[in-house]
Each structure stands twice: as structure tokens, then as C-alpha cells.
Design a protein around this motif. Structure first.
Motif, short mmCIF file in Angstrom:
data_model
loop_
_atom_site.label_atom_id
_atom_site.label_comp_id
_atom_site.label_asym_id
_atom_site.label_seq_id
_atom_site.Cartn_x
_atom_site.Cartn_y
_atom_site.Cartn_z
N THR A 84 0.82 -1.20 0.00
CA THR A 84 0.00 0.00 0.00
C THR A 84 0.86 1.26 0.00
O THR A 84 1.85 1.33 0.72
N ASP A 105 -5.10 6.35 0.26
CA ASP A 105 -4.11 5.32 0.00
C ASP A 105 -4.61 4.39 -1.08
O ASP A 105 -5.79 4.40 -1.46
N THR A 109 -3.85 0.31 -2.73
CA THR A 109 -3.16 -0.97 -2.65
C THR A 109 -2.44 -1.26 -3.97
O THR A 109 -2.64 -0.57 -4.97
#
Length: 115
Positions: A33, A50, A52
Motif C-alpha cells: 500500500t 491510500d 493498494t
């Protein structure tokens, strides 16, 4: 160790746009991430967005619909496109990346939204 270099901060008027970039280098064994955090004066650092490795994203409620996070796995780089900026978006923005060896932070880039 993983080194992170951020760029793209600056001064912008309310309603304007900026694009932040963060490139990772060094002992990369597979970045998980990647994300952006921010810290305004007198406040705690908070997650902005954020993403992944597979591309799933998460955003703070305050930036949903205005900010877009993306990444280029081939370049080990994460981006944050910031549109419709508001004075309350003013903060130091930090890049964060994670891999099996730990979590790493960039040095921060200042974003100031002011007329």
C-alpha cells in the motif's frame, strides 16, 4: 532502506489544482500500500488517501470527489491529483509506502491554498 522523493507542492489559489508525486528507490522488494498523509499546523497527521498494489483506494471524507490517488507500479511512484482545493487543505503532505521490511515516509511537501 527505501528512499522517497516527493514533488509537486506549492502555493495555489482556492479552487485550483496541484499534482503531487512520490517516487520510491533503494531496497525495494515489492511495494504494498502507498498513500498520502497530511499534517496542518497544530493538528495530528491524518490519512488523505491510500492505494493498494492492486489499485483499491480509500479516501478521507474531506477529500472525496476532489482528490484522486493513483500509482505506477513499474515506476514505484504514487500520485495525488488534487482539484477544487480549499484553504483547509493547507498542510504538509507526506508520502508513505509499505513493504515487508517496514513502512517508510517521505520528507514532506508543503501545499498552501490561499488567495
Amino acid at each position: 532502506q527505501v528512499q522517497l522523493v516527493e514533488s509537486g507542492g506549492g502555493l495555489v489559489q482556492p479552487g485550483g489544482s496541484l499534482r503531487l508525486s512520490c517516487g520510491a528507490s533503494g531496497s525495494i522488494i515489492g511495494l504494498g500500500t502507498m498513500g498520502w498523509y497530511r499534517q496542518a499546523p497544530g493538528k495530528e497527521r491524518e490519512l488523505v488517501a491510500d492505494i493498494t498494489r492492486s489499485g483499491s483506494t480509500d479516501y478521507a471524507d474531506s477529500v472525496k470527489g476532489r482528490f484522486t490517488i493513483s500509482r505506477d507500479n513499474a515506476k514505484n511512484t504514487v500520485y495525488l491529483q488534487m482539484n477544487s482545493l480549499k484553504p483547509e487543505d493547507t498542510a504538509v503532505y507526506y508520502c508513505n509506502v509499505r513493504q515487508l521490511t517496514g513502512a517508510y515516509w517521505g520528507q514532506g511537501t508543503q501545499v498552501t491554498v490561499s488567495s
